[in-house]
Design a protein around this motif. Structure first.
Motif: not given
Length: 665
Positions: A182, A212, A215, A219, A226, A245, A249, A252
């Protein structure tokens, strides 16, 4: 004089030559004192402070030891683990260059990178190659090499190295490796990320790249993209670090902690304990097969009966897969390490280990296992409330489990008003129990066989005389049977004998009880007695004995009969208690999760505490406030050629008893 010289030399040689045994002992002592094993064992056990202290003393006390520089290397390794780079460098630099090992150069490169001395780190790396290392050091080599490539602004090459590292890594190293992946990805441009996605498609890095990208999308405010990227990962990710991870995510994305409608299972599925884990698994699989419409998924992970592997598995399930509950582990040490992980995550853990005290260590810890306390209390309850026996003796193996059974049975008998008059123990490997049995009988074990026979005759004569005297006082016509001792009375001063041992021990002890004159006492045992071999070997001596168990395959209870038939049809074998415990655990959780309103592990925990009058094949009825199973154990009576299940219920103060006789006897 010359003739005496050889004799004199011989005498001198005898006196001056050291004793061979003494010399060997001195040499062995010296070798032990020079060994680094004590420090290594402390380090492997996680006691860094103890290892460092031991190594410092070693370096000071043995400056000429051939292992001195190895001690410096281990010191540096431990100090690096604790991020004490300057101290680690101090010990590494004390090793002369010509004496440095490949490990020394690797550790030196790591220190230099931590200190941002990249050129010096590259120089150390250039002296070694990957083929020298294995295990954790191999992963460390690749990580160090990737850092060097990243410093040289070659991030794609760094990813190539990290992919190779993942191919050769052990599970405990994969978290750090993916964290480093990462970090490398964050150094890439958008075009380089696209190139990496093409390069590493269908490789170990594919999941990390997808994560990644998800993410980055989140963001950037694109929640839908996502979700589109990350949701397909749920069923494909294999690495625990990436799973965790992905779950974070999803938290979120959804705006709350996300859970799967799944149950994790942690069992020994490889290694020496794999056969036991497989039995539990079969019981769970049968429960799942019987509820075809239930959408709950089961995720099986292998504990390998190893603490570190168990920790990784439980963390992967509660933090990555986000299961609603975990069944297992099975072994005591692995269950112990799983308890704080599950409890901290607020996920119910339904362990199958009988290790004392597990459920009391957390609000989310439950147990479905046959415990020492349960067996002791069930036997004591039946012995006093049904059989009305008042006096007891205990003969137990001299080990932890034997001592625990003896203590729990003593406590249970005392609570119910009975008396334990004697407690004796025997060595685990014993085959001759003469001393213990004579002591139980009240005889001196130091007497010879002839003396014991004479003593027995005297005791019998005395008993007959006392019986005749009593008969005379009470009236001969009223109680003529008291003229001699009744043959149904115990030949000792206790009415029952509890032997918490294996069937192998009982096959040896039971005949010796009769041989040494301990007769007409009720024998009580534990689940270790549940063996058809025991009846074959010592059935005539164990007839009438009663033992406890958490499952009885020949029970006539309706739910047990149905379970046994279904299990035999599916697996062509009779189920064991482990299969039954797995079945009950899965059935309970499936029943709870069939309710759509149960949407979190916290809600499931409360429902588990509220279970009442459940009818499991292992006798489980629910859990107490501490998560301990409330079970009605099976009490089994030994016949001459078969076993019988005893069923009894307490109605008011009057216990009712019924013997269920099997149709095959």
């Amino acid at each position: 004089m010359l003739k005496l010289l050889p004799l004199l030399l011989l005498v001198l040689s005898i006196h001056l030559t050291p004793d061979v045994g003494c010399a060997a002992q001195i040499m062995a002592t010296a070798q032990n004192s020079l060994s680094l094993n004590p420090a290594k064992m402390l380090y492997e056990a996680g006691d860094n402070n103890g290892a460092l202290s031991t190594l410092r003393r070693y370096i000071l006390n043995y400056p000429d030891s051939p292992h001195l520089f190895e001690a410096h290397t281990l010191m540096a390794r431990i100090l690096l683990d604790e991020s004490r780079d300057d101290a680690a460098l101090f010990y590494l630099e004390r090793i002369p260059k010509q004496q440095r090992s490949a490990t020394d150069y690797l550790l030196l490169a790591v220190v230099m990178q931590h200190c941002a001395q990249m050129l010096e780190a590259d120089a150390a790396l250039s002296a070694i190659g990957a083929d020298i290392f294995s295990g954790k050091d191999l992963a460390l080599f690749y990580r160090t090499q990737a850092n060097s490539l990243l410093f040289q602004q070659q991030p794609l090459q760094a990813l190539v190295v990290l992919r190779t590292a993942l191919q050769h890594s052990i599970p405990s190293d994969q978290g750090q490796l993916f964290k480093q992946v990462q970090q490398v990805l964050q150094q890439l441009t958008a075009d380089e990320v696209a190139e990496a996605a093409f390069m590493f498609a269908a490789t170990e890095l594919n999941d990390a790249l997808a994560l990644y990208r998800a993410q980055q999308a989140l963001s950037g405010g694109d929640t839908d993209l996502a979700r589109q990227i990350v949701e397909p990962l749920l069923g494909s990710v294999q690495t625990a670090a990436v799973k965790i991870d992905v779950a974070a995510l999803l938290d979120r994305i959804y705006g709350h902690r996300w859970y799967q409608r799944a149950i994790g299972v942690v069992l020994p599925l490889s290694g020496r304990y794999a056969p036991y884990g497989e039995l539990v698994r079969q019981g769970i699989e049968l429960a799942v097969a019987q509820q075809v419409d239930n959408p709950v998924r089961f995720i099986f992970l292998d504990s390998q009966a190893d603490v570190e592997q168990t920790e990784l598995a439980v963390r992967a399930l509660v933090d990555g897969d986000r299961v609603m509950a975990v069944i297992g582990p099975l072994m005591g040490n692995t269950a112990q390490c799983a308890v704080p992980i599950a409890d901290t995550a607020h996920v119910p853990l339904l362990t199958l280990s009988y290790r004392p005290g597990l459920p009391s260590q957390g609000k989310y810890i439950f147990r479905n296992s046959l415990t020492v306390k349960q067996q002791a209390e069930a036997l004591a309850d039946y012995a006093i409330e049904v059989l009305s026996l008042n006096t007891y003796a205990i003969l137990s193996p001299d080990n932890r489990v034997g001592a625990e059974f003896a203590e729990q049975f003593s406590v249970a008998i005392d609570k119910l008003g009975g008396d334990v008059l004697q407690r004796r123990s025997f060595a685990e490997q014993a085959t001759d129990f003469r001393r213990q049995l004579l002591l139980l009988k009240g005889d001196d074990p130091n007497l010879s066989s002839e003396q014991l026979k004479k003593l027995a005759v005297e005791k019998e004569a005395q008993a007959a005389a006392e019986a005749a005297e009593t008969a005379e006082l009470l009236g001969e016509d009223a109680v003529p049977e008291l003229k001699e001792r009744p043959d149904w009375l115990p030949t000792v001063d206790f009415e029952a004998l509890f032997i918490p041992a294996s069937a192998e021990h009982i096959a040896l002890i039971a005949p010796q009880l009769v041989y040494y004159g301990i007769e007409n006492v009720q024998l009580f045992g534990i689940n270790g007695w549940n063996s058809s071999t025991l009846i074959q070997q010592a059935g005539r001596y164990t007839q009438g004995a009663i033992f406890s168990d958490g499952f009885y395959v020949n029970s006539q209870d309706a739910q047990v009969v149905a379970f046994v038939n279904a299990y035999q049809q599916r697996f062509s074998d009779k189920p064991s208690i482990l299969a039954a415990q797995g079945y009950d655990s899965a059935q309970m959780l499936l029943a709870m999760l069939s309710k759509p309103e149960i949407v979190s592990p916290q809600m499931l925990q409360q429902v588990l505490l509220d279970i009442d009058n459940y009818r499991g094949v292992t006798g489980i009825q629910g859990f107490d406030d501490f998560g301990e199973a409330q079970s009605k154990l099976f009490l089994i009576k030994m016949g001459r050629r078969a076993l019988h299940q005893l069923q009894w219920e307490t109605v008011g103060n009057q216990p009712e008893r019924q013997d269920i006789m099997p149709t095959y006897e």
